[in-house]
Design a protein around this motif. Structure first.
Motif, PDB file in Angstrom:
ATOM      1  N   UNK A 139      23.347 -28.021  15.945  1.00  0.00           N
ATOM      2  CA  UNK A 139      24.941 -28.240  15.843  1.00  0.00           C
ATOM      3  C   UNK A 139      25.022 -29.162  14.317  1.00  0.00           C
ATOM      4  N   UNK A 140      23.870 -29.803  13.753  1.00  0.00           N
ATOM      5  CA  UNK A 140      23.793 -30.319  12.688  1.00  0.00           C
ATOM      6  C   UNK A 140      23.776 -29.332  11.600  1.00  0.00           C
ATOM      7  N   UNK A 141      23.035 -28.361  11.749  1.00  0.00           N
ATOM      8  CA  UNK A 141      23.047 -27.210  10.570  1.00  0.00           C
ATOM      9  C   UNK A 141      24.540 -26.601  10.444  1.00  0.00           C
ATOM     10  N   UNK A 142      25.020 -26.343  11.765  1.00  0.00           N
ATOM     11  CA  UNK A 142      26.324 -25.774  11.580  1.00  0.00           C
ATOM     12  C   UNK A 142      27.423 -26.760  11.147  1.00  0.00           C
ATOM     13  N   UNK A 143      27.347 -27.910  11.170  1.00  0.00           N
ATOM     14  CA  UNK A 143      28.164 -29.051  10.430  1.00  0.00           C
ATOM     15  C   UNK A 143      27.941 -28.849   9.121  1.00  0.00           C
TER      16      UNK A 143
ATOM     17  N   UNK B  79      17.556 -18.192   4.968  1.00  0.00           N
ATOM     18  CA  UNK B  79      18.000 -19.464   4.612  1.00  0.00           C
ATOM     19  C   UNK B  79      17.920 -20.655   5.767  1.00  0.00           C
ATOM     20  N   UNK B  80      18.637 -20.198   6.851  1.00  0.00           N
ATOM     21  CA  UNK B  80      18.701 -21.346   7.985  1.00  0.00           C
ATOM     22  C   UNK B  80      17.168 -21.489   8.557  1.00  0.00           C
ATOM     23  N   UNK B  81      16.369 -20.287   8.263  1.00  0.00           N
ATOM     24  CA  UNK B  81      15.147 -20.706   8.628  1.00  0.00           C
ATOM     25  C   UNK B  81      14.416 -21.985   7.927  1.00  0.00           C
ATOM     26  N   UNK B  82      14.704 -21.576   6.725  1.00  0.00           N
ATOM     27  CA  UNK B  82      14.076 -22.959   5.740  1.00  0.00           C
ATOM     28  C   UNK B  82      14.580 -24.227   5.901  1.00  0.00           C
ATOM     29  N   UNK B  83      15.878 -24.449   6.214  1.00  0.00           N
ATOM     30  CA  UNK B  83      16.490 -25.553   6.692  1.00  0.00           C
ATOM     31  C   UNK B  83      15.916 -26.184   7.996  1.00  0.00           C
ATOM     32  N   UNK B  84      15.812 -25.113   8.892  1.00  0.00           N
ATOM     33  CA  UNK B  84      15.252 -25.761  10.013  1.00  0.00           C
ATOM     34  C   UNK B  84      13.660 -26.013   9.957  1.00  0.00           C
ATOM     35  N   UNK B  85      13.095 -25.267   9.155  1.00  0.00           N
ATOM     36  CA  UNK B  85      11.643 -25.707   9.019  1.00  0.00           C
ATOM     37  C   UNK B  85      11.481 -27.252   8.229  1.00  0.00           C
ATOM     38  N   UNK B  86      12.234 -27.467   7.300  1.00  0.00           N
ATOM     39  CA  UNK B  86      12.187 -28.741   6.673  1.00  0.00           C
ATOM     40  C   UNK B  86      12.384 -29.881   7.877  1.00  0.00           C
ATOM     41  N   UNK B  87      13.078 -29.443   8.814  1.00  0.00           N
ATOM     42  CA  UNK B  87      13.185 -30.540   9.702  1.00  0.00           C
ATOM     43  C   UNK B  87      12.180 -30.504  10.714  1.00  0.00           C
ATOM     44  N   UNK B  88      11.305 -29.421  10.864  1.00  0.00           N
ATOM     45  CA  UNK B  88      10.275 -29.471  11.774  1.00  0.00           C
ATOM     46  C   UNK B  88       8.663 -29.811  11.420  1.00  0.00           C
ATOM     47  N   UNK B  89       8.679 -29.524   9.996  1.00  0.00           N
ATOM     48  CA  UNK B  89       7.324 -29.698   9.413  1.00  0.00           C
ATOM     49  C   UNK B  89       7.373 -30.588   8.307  1.00  0.00           C
ATOM     50  N   UNK B  90       6.119 -31.194   7.965  1.00  0.00           N
ATOM     51  CA  UNK B  90       5.908 -32.372   7.174  1.00  0.00           C
ATOM     52  C   UNK B  90       5.994 -31.770   5.841  1.00  0.00           C
TER      53      UNK B  90
ATOM     54  N   UNK C 128       3.216 -23.916   5.690  1.00  0.00           N
ATOM     55  CA  UNK C 128       4.344 -23.177   6.011  1.00  0.00           C
ATOM     56  C   UNK C 128       5.448 -22.820   4.910  1.00  0.00           C
ATOM     57  N   UNK C 129       5.669 -21.623   4.754  1.00  0.00           N
ATOM     58  CA  UNK C 129       6.495 -20.972   3.684  1.00  0.00           C
ATOM     59  C   UNK C 129       7.574 -20.191   4.152  1.00  0.00           C
TER      60      UNK C 129
END
Length: 739
Positions: free
Chosen positions: A311-315, A328-339, A477-478
């Motif tokens: 929901x945060x990414x949709x906003x 692109x969505x995968x990249x934004x999600x990965x930034x939230x989940x990995x250090x 992670x790339x």
């Protein structure tokens, strides 16, 4: 320059107008047969009353008139009562003023200087001089004599006089003894003497051809030279020994014994890595191992994403009025989940959109995020794209200059970490191993790190192939963006860059709206066309002013290199005029209005903000500015609002920038780019150079040159091998075995 071409002038120093204590650059008046002559050059510690023999060349300064630019300076101490009094009363010897000088002369006569140096306690005979003050005067004079003898030594052996100030800063009063004991230390980075010069000095001082001092110095030089100039972090043992054997003309077995000694003393490190028996300089070994350990640990760390991540990414998409592609969505999600994560892709694949999304996400997560890039122009562009402040990595780490060691230091480190929850670095392909190690050292244990870049661009100038090694290790992670978006695909710049990267020649006959090829077969026609494009055609026909056009060349030399291009472009775009100040330095005449580049990292240079009260320290290799004024000895340069005043001794750090090499343009983006592509060494005329040049252009890219040359560049995928153990350390998981 041969000495017979130099004018000889002899006389007594009447006044010192200016002297830079850091490097000895001096402007003085010399009394020559009752006529005063202005002399400029490196003359550390020169004081009024000294007698100088100066060999140099006459020049004309626009403000100060005729000057003698000193090339060779011989000094002798003042002789006779008049000269000695003039010398002492000038303040040259700390603790003696005009009144005291008169009393010293009256008491000791022509023996005054001998007494001060050898028996300063005798100065207590003079009323007002205590034993403590006498010792201080003697110490100050002996220090000055040490500098003088060091200068005489450098002059005798035809070494740059600028070394005197650098050596004294590093070793103090014993600098001359240190150099005599080991002339090879002059090869160190802070002194920058050619190995052949230091070797010649050592042999002249009696060091034997097969002396261990010489052999060890040769091995260390080969390692440092190849690290700095060829991008290696290590050299294979056999290659190191063989190359040093050729350099020194000695048997390899003899060098093997010396290498063992260096390893035993900890001046080199030996490790089996990447299938090689690798020999490292200790600092690079530690930096590479630390990067592998820290990024390995960060890569294994999984973080709890915020509640309602989708929901945060949709906003974010709704508010930014975009729809992310799956990668692109995968990249934004990965930034939230990995250090730590890597984001890569060619032009037109949406890296900037991802960056904005990641930054917005971090803001909504309440994270304090720092944006950084390797160069000032790249940082400025990153800040503009993301709508927030960005800085160079050096400024982020608060890089400073240690005056005692002559080396850079970072105020931000593990003891004083960055106050940031996340760091985003753009143009990571330009970051070398030492700088990345420094950045990682300054991160808090839980700080997030996003590294963005294009591994197909040219690698860093410094040691390592960091970004490509991280990607190829498959440990970090790339996300690799591969989809070229419709709007970007309409650009011939974007299409051509991807074709070149695949080894395919773009259609040079198409001459699309933003990508053009102008066929020219000889150097003069290339120069003429480039000048016409910058002066007339692009400003008049396309509304692109000359100051928004950057001319590039793969090479500095030859008929279409940056040297030749800068000469013709300066004449066309900034010709001489009576109201424009000028200053000659070497083969170049700097002129108000010139576009210039800082070509060396200078961590203690002061800048001030134009029209503001803020100021700071440090200008960096690749920063481009414009000369605003030349008044007397001072050249004032505006670097995008940061104003720097250059004194004559600093001009070696400036170069004309109407045209720059492709390597120097890395990390920058320009409205229009013109590439002169006609001739150059095969190692420079490569696919990577052409790809990097194309991707510097935002609106317009023009090649001026020969189609055959362009085709050869596309076909030449030559990549100079860089010896680096980072990929192997990560892939083999060696970091997991470190305690």
């Amino acid at each position: 320059m041969e000495q017979r071409e130099l004018e000889l002038v002899e006389g007594t120093v009447s006044v010192v107008i200016y002297q830079n204590e850091d490097n000895g650059y001096t402007i003085l008046k010399l009394d020559v047969r009752d006529e005063e002559v202005t002399v400029v050059g490196t003359m550390p510690g020169v004081a009024p009353g000294e007698y100088l023999s100066v060999r140099g060349r006459w020049t004309r300064h626009p403000t100060y008139g005729v000057q003698l630019k000193a090339q060779v300076v011989e000094r002798r101490l003042p002789q006779g009562l008049k000269e000695i009094f003039h010398y002492l009363s000038s303040g040259a010897v700390k603790g003696i003023g005009k009144a005291t000088a008169r009393l010293v002369i009256e008491e000791f006569g022509e023996e005054a200087l001998t007494v001060i140096e050898d028996d300063p306690d005798q100065l207590t005979k003079i009323r007002g001089i205590s034993p403590k003050r006498a010792r201080q005067i003697g110490e100050a004079f002996r220090q000055q004599m040490g500098t003088r003898r060091l200068v005489e030594f450098l002059t005798e052996h035809q070494l740059p006089l600028e070394l005197a100030a650098l050596l004294h800063r590093a070793y103090g009063d014993v600098a001359l003894e240190v150099v005599r004991a080991n002339p090879y230390l002059l090869v160190n980075e802070e002194f920058r003497v050619e190995f052949s010069q230091a070797d010649g000095l050592a042999l002249a001082l009696g060091v034997g051809h097969e002396d261990p001092l010489r052999l060890e110095a040769g091995l260390l030089f080969e390692m440092a030279h190849n690290n700095l100039n060829n991008g290696h972090t290590f050299l294979p043992r056999r290659k190191l020994v063989e190359a040093t054997g050729v350099l020194l003309e000695v048997p390899c077995q003899m060098l093997e014994d010396c290498l063992t000694t260096l390893l035993d003393r900890g001046e080199a490190e030996l490790e089996r890595i990447a299938g090689q028996e690798a020999v490292y300089l200790p600092a690079l070994h530690d930096a590479e191992a630390f990067i592998a350990q820290r990024l390995g640990e960060m890569s294994a760390s999984r973080l709890l994403p915020p509640d309602g991540l989708d929901r945060l990414i949709d906003r974010i998409q709704r508010e930014q009025r975009i729809t992310y592609a799956p990668q692109q969505r995968q990249a934004v999600e990965l930034a939230a989940e990995r250090q730590v994560m890597l984001l890569t892709g060619g032009p037109g694949t949406g890296k900037t959109t991802c960056l904005r999304g990641v930054l917005d996400l971090f803001d909504r997560m309440g994270l304090e995020t720092a944006l950084a890039a390797p160069t000032g122009r790249a940082a400025k562009r990153l800040g503009e794209l993301c709508g927030t402040e960005a800085s160079t990595i050096h400024r982020l780490l608060e890089t400073g200059f240690d005056p005692h060691s002559g080396r850079l230091v970072f105020a931000k480190n593990s003891y004083a970490p960055l106050q940031a929850d996340a760091v985003i670095v753009d143009e990571t392909s330009m970051v070398d191993v030492p700088l990345m190690a420094a950045l990682l050292d300054a991160l808090e244990g839980d700080c997030r790190l996003v590294l963005v870049g294009d591994p197909d661009q040219l690698p860093s100038v410094g040691p390592g192939n960091l970004f490509a090694d991280l990607i190829r290790s498959k440990v970090v992670p790339t996300v690799r963006l591969t989809e070229i978006f419709r709007q970007a695909a309409q650009s011939a710049i974007v299409r051509s860059a991807h074709l070149v990267n695949r080894g395919e020649l773009p259609d040079l006959r198409a001459n699309d709206s933003d990508f053009f090829f102008l066929s020219r077969r000889d150097p003069q026609s290339v120069l003429d066309t480039v000048v016409d494009l910058c002066r007339r055609r692009l400003p008049e026909r396309m509304g692109i002013p000359a100051d928004q056009i950057q001319v590039l060349s793969p090479t500095r030399r030859r008929g279409t290199g940056t040297r030749a291009l800068n000469q013709v472009l300066q004449q066309a775009l900034n010709p001489p005029r009576e109201d424009k100040g000028e200053r000659r330095f070497g083969d170049w005449v700097f002129r108000a209005g010139d576009k210039v580049m800082q070509v060396r990292n200078n961590y203690d240079i002061l800048w001030r903000e134009e029209g503001g009260t803020s100021s700071g320290m440090g200008m960096f290799n690749g920063d481009i500015g414009v000369i605003r004024s030349i008044q007397g000895e001072i050249i004032t340069v505006d670097f995008d609002g940061k104003v720097v005043e250059y004194t004559p001794d600093m001009l070696g750090e400036l170069e004309p920038a109407f045209a720059v090499t492709v390597h120097k343009a890395q990390g920058s983006e320009y409205r229009a780019v013109i590439l002169a592509a006609l001739e150059g060494a095969p190692m420079l005329m490569t696919r990577g150079v052409l790809y990097t040049a194309i991707t510097r252009a935002r609106e317009l890219f023009i090649i001026v040159g020969d189609q055959g040359t362009v085709a050869q560049m596309v076909a030449n995928d030559r990549q100079t091998r860089r010896y680096s153990g980072l990929r192997a350390r990560l892939a083999e998981g060696s970091w997991t075995r470190n305690e």
